[in-house]
Design an enzyme around this catalytic site. Structure first.
Site, PDB file in Angstrom:
ATOM      1  N   SER A   1       0.825  -1.212   0.000  1.00  0.00           N
ATOM      2  CA  SER A   1       0.000   0.000   0.000  1.00  0.00           C
ATOM      3  C   SER A   1       0.866   1.273   0.000  1.00  0.00           C
ATOM      4  CB  SER A   1      -0.924  -0.075   1.210  1.00  0.00           C
ATOM      5  OG  SER A   1      -1.780   0.999   1.267  1.00  0.00           O
TER       6      SER A   1
ATOM      7  N   ASP B   1      -9.899  -5.365  -4.335  1.00  0.00           N
ATOM      8  CA  ASP B   1      -9.251  -4.376  -3.471  1.00  0.00           C
ATOM      9  C   ASP B   1      -9.765  -2.989  -3.839  1.00  0.00           C
ATOM     10  OD1 ASP B   1      -7.584  -2.599  -2.234  1.00  0.00           O
ATOM     11  OD2 ASP B   1      -5.720  -3.560  -2.875  1.00  0.00           O
TER      12      ASP B   1
ATOM     13  N   HIS C   1      -7.763  -5.116   0.554  1.00  0.00           N
ATOM     14  CA  HIS C   1      -6.517  -4.361   0.663  1.00  0.00           C
ATOM     15  C   HIS C   1      -5.601  -4.898   1.772  1.00  0.00           C
ATOM     16  CE1 HIS C   1      -4.188  -0.937  -0.555  1.00  0.00           C
ATOM     17  NE2 HIS C   1      -4.043  -0.545   0.684  1.00  0.00           N
TER      18      HIS C   1
END
Ligand SMILES: *[C@@H]1O[C@H](CO)[C@@H](O)[C@H](O)[C@H]1NC(C)=O
Ligand SMILES: *[C@@H]1O[C@H](CO)[C@@H](O)[C@H](O)[C@H]1NC(C)=O
Ligand SMILES: *[C@@H]1O[C@H](CO)[C@@H](O)[C@H](O)[C@H]1NC(C)=O
Length: 408
Positions: A166, A337, A368
């Protein structure tokens, strides 16, 4: 009134034996030790004087090893509102930090400035507003470069393999785009749930519409230069409530609201997840993310026309040029996601980084957080990464031997 409720709650929780998991109170190296991994703590001083903790698992489970021996280094960089705990949330054979150590890698886990392990600075502490004057841009410019240099110096190696989740991918995308000298130190970039524009954040848009972001921006703008965190006692209380059987589904729904589905979490460990996540960051970091969503550009922090002129010598913040990236990059993403949106990945990452993309791997039904918290990641995701790195490192070793042979 509010204080009363708080005190009553506190009283309630004190009067019952607290069934909080021990791991709630443990640091990453302590959890490592608990699972049987040798762990080390290293302090890195960044060029702007923050002191960061790096956590290292140099050996396999229940083994002592020669920490000086040359093995592939994996550098694990966590995401937004997370810290090094992201890599060891589950049991030993389910968590990236442990799985990579068991595969024979030298595992280094980063903790970005502002996270509980890295709230130190040479000149001032976290009680000073100046301490919280950063976004992922500084994590990229200072934390990443100083930490990578430290690890390579400590291990006497020339390069490492980087795994980012991320925001951890953004930190690397921006650095590689700007600094070809730095790029030489990164052999591979494995990007889990990559985010390099976030213009399609389905979850937030879907739930609140665009207005939500405007409100959030106004709200955050009222408290610039402060930490964004849940006070420790309250976080423990949430964790406690969520570890109670009936509460679990409500609590994971909460995580789910940010992250899509949550069917891969270990329900009985939700209390432990919530003790460590969300971890502290700066309000400014979140402001920077909202700017990206609104501008649909991967750019530096926007200080407004006057501020930008002072800071960057131009009226708009500089945009990172992803076409400059040459480092072999592997993308791991999922249609499920909602934060690292498929269309974003196609538009902004794949099309710009064409030449550098060494692999683009789609995972079925990954939210995610599943890339690090999911109990299936050790089956679906990590083995492929381990094999890619091992093959490359073997190839590198052989090429080094050929070079030596030429001299003798
Ligand atoms: C925060 O950093 C910016 C950019 O370097 C600088 O212009 C500003 O004065 C800093 N603010 C504080 C409160 O330190
Ligand atoms: C979930 O975590 C608990 C320990 O907290 C463990 O006993 C259990 O085996 C885990 N479940 C799965 C499916 O991994
Ligand atoms: C982890 O270990 C348990 C029990 O030893 C096993 O059932 C499970 O399949 C293992 N998980 C992975 C990802 O290897």
């Amino acid at each position: 009134m509010r204080i009363n409720i708080f005190v009553t709650l506190l009283f309630l929780f004190r009067s019952e034996t607290l069934a909080i998991d021990e791991e709630c109170y443990m640091t990453v190296p302590e959890i490592g030790k608990r699972f049987g991994y040798d762990s080390e703590v290293h302090l890195v001083r960044t060029t702007d004087e923050y002191i960061l903790e790096l956590h290292r698992f140099p050996c396999k489970n229940n083994e002592k090893c020669d920490t000086k021996s040359k093995r592939p280094i994996v550098f694990l960089q966590h995401g937004l509102l997370a810290d090094g705990f992201s890599w060891i949330p589950n049991l030993a054979n389910q968590s990236a930090g442990f799985v990579f150590a068991d595969a024979g890698f030298d595992v280094w886990i980063a903790n970005s400035r502002g996270t509980p392990a890295s709230q130190k600075h040479i000149g001032y502490g976290p009680e000073n507003q100046k301490f919280w004057n950063f976004t992922w841009q500084q994590m990229s410019e200072y934390d990443l470069t100083s930490s990578v240099d430290y690890v390579l110096k400590e291990t006497k190696q020339k390069f490492l393999y980087y795994l980012g989740h991320s925001q951890g991918t953004m930190i690397m995308f921006s650095r590689l785009a700007e600094n070809p000298e730095f790029a030489k130190k990164i052999r591979h970039f494995h990007a889990l749930a990559p985010v390099a524009t976030v213009s399609h954040i389905g979850g937030l848009f879907g739930l609140f519409g665009k207005q939500f972001l405007t409100y959030a921006e106004i709200l955050l703008g009222r408290l610039p230069y402060s930490p964004l965190s849940i006070p420790r006692p309250i976080q423990k209380m949430i964790s406690y409530m969520c570890s109670k059987f009936l509460m679990q589904s409500i609590c994971t729904l909460d995580i789910g609201f940010i992250d899509g589905n949550e069917k891969q979490f270990n329900q009985s460990r939700v209390g432990v997840y919530l003790c460590h996540t969300p971890a502290a960051t700066s309000v400014k970091d979140l402001q920077h993310w909202i700017q990206l969503v609104e501008s649909q550009n991967v750019a530096k922090f926007d200080y407004g026309p006057v501020g930008n002129q002072l800071e960057y010598g131009q009226p708009t913040p500089p945009v990172y040029d992803l076409t400059q990236i040459k480092t072999p990059t592997y993308l791991y993403w999922s249609g499920d996601d909602i934060l690292a949106d498929t269309q974003d990945i196609r538009d902004s990452i794949l099309s710009k980084m064409n030449k550098a993309i060494a692999g683009s791997i789609e995972l079925p039904h990954y939210s995610h957080m599943d890339f690090v918290f999911g109990i299936n990641a050790a089956k679906d995701l990590y083995p492929g990464i381990i094999k890619t790195i091992q093959d490359d490192f073997d190839k590198y070793r052989i090429s080094q031997m050929h070079k030596l042979n030429k001299y003798f």
